[in-house]
Design a protein around this motif. Structure first.
Motif, mmCIF file in Angstrom:
data_model
loop_
_atom_site.group_PDB
_atom_site.id
_atom_site.type_symbol
_atom_site.label_atom_id
_atom_site.label_comp_id
_atom_site.label_asym_id
_atom_site.label_seq_id
_atom_site.Cartn_x
_atom_site.Cartn_y
_atom_site.Cartn_z
ATOM 1 N N LYS A 173 0.826 -1.208 0.000
ATOM 2 C CA LYS A 173 0.000 0.000 0.000
ATOM 3 C C LYS A 173 0.858 1.254 0.000
ATOM 4 N N LYS B 214 0.861 4.072 -2.894
ATOM 5 C CA LYS B 214 0.566 5.455 -2.537
ATOM 6 C C LYS B 214 1.672 6.386 -3.003
ATOM 7 N N LYS C 168 1.428 7.024 -6.918
ATOM 8 C CA LYS C 168 0.187 7.483 -7.527
ATOM 9 C C LYS C 168 0.487 8.625 -8.494
#
Length: 290
Positions: free
Chosen positions: A270, A274, A277
């Protein structure tokens, strides 16, 4: 013809493999389990027993301990060396004047029986043996390859193998502690399964399935005979009615280790997504197509 030849080789291989497990791993586990308790407790060495003829009860001396209790002993010559042997009335045949002398070994670590140092040595050895046996399981290697493919490399094969190995080793270590201290299995498994339910709730479905399936490695053809024989051997030496329960501990701990590692892998994945992105990427003039 090739099919028949393949079946013949498979049957021969299975027969040799089964014989190796029966004659090798089971014997090793039994010998290890029978000799490990000498690290923390005195054990009778029946292989070195002998019969003393013409034994006279008057040769027995008495030692007084600080609490007022007494211990009977006698001096025994073994290969030119004078040793002190504890007298056991159950081994003395007063009619035939025969005494069955059984030498006692241990404890090798610590000054008193069931010292923490000796028990710790046994637990560390049990961990190493469980960890090594798990790495040799062929099913674990296949599971690792499958998991690496499913997670697209996020959960590496080597990471799964190490997680399961550490879990099984820890479980066997706790199982040995259960036998040594006669801890009821309920109080060992209950808290662990409650913790498992919590971690299962926090984990994703992907890692939940992987974690719970990883416990199947403890039923492999290498781990089972080795662990069962070792547990029964230790249980017999320390006077426990049964030495079972180690496999139960070895089954729950790898689930914990894999699920815990799954949480770490998921958090790292994750964080990686992130960080990369599109809105977090700063485009330069060179990155923009003209």
């Amino acid at each position: 013809d090739e099919v028949l030849l393949g079946l013949a080789f498979a049957l021969v291989g299975m027969a040799v493999y089964g014989g190796g497990i029966e004659l090798g791993l089971s014997k090793i586990g039994d010998q290890v389990g029978s000799n490990l308790p000498v690290s923390f407790a005195p054990m009778e060495n029946h292989a070195g027993r002998s019969i003393i003829k013409g034994f006279d009860k008057e040769l027995v001396n008495v030692a007084v301990q600080p609490d007022g209790s007494t211990t009977e002993f006698f001096y025994y010559e073994d290969h030119g060396k004078i040793k002190v042997a504890k007298f056991d009335a159950r081994n003395f045949d007063e009619i035939r004047k025969l005494y069955r002398y059984v030498p006692v070994r241990g404890p090798l670590f610590g000054r008193s029986p069931y010292s923490m140092a000796g028990i710790l040595v046994v637990m560390i050895f049990a961990f190493i043996m469980g960890y090594s046996a798990t790495l040799a399981e062929p099913s674990l290697n296949a599971l690792g390859l499958t998991v690496e493919d499913i997670t697209v490399g996020a959960f590496k094969k080597s990471l799964l193998i190490q997680s399961v190995g550490m879990g099984v080793g820890t479980g066997i270590m706790l199982g040995v502690a259960k036998i040594v201290w006669s801890i009821p299995l309920f109080w060992m498994l209950g808290p662990l399964y409650l913790l498992l339910l919590v971690i299962t709730y926090l984990s994703t479905e992907e890692f939940v399935n992987i974690g719970w399936d990883s416990a199947g490695v403890t039923t492999g053809p290498i781990t089972v005979p080795l662990v069962l024989s070792m547990g029964l051997g230790i249980g017999t030496q320390v006077g426990v009615v049964e030495g079972f329960g180690i496999l139960a501990m070895a089954s729950v701990c790898p689930i914990l280790s894999v699920l815990g590692m799954g949480l770490v892998v998921n958090l790292r994945r994750k964080a990686f997504l992130k960080e990369y992105k599109p809105e977090n990427l700063e485009l330069t003039h060179e990155d923009v197509a003209v």
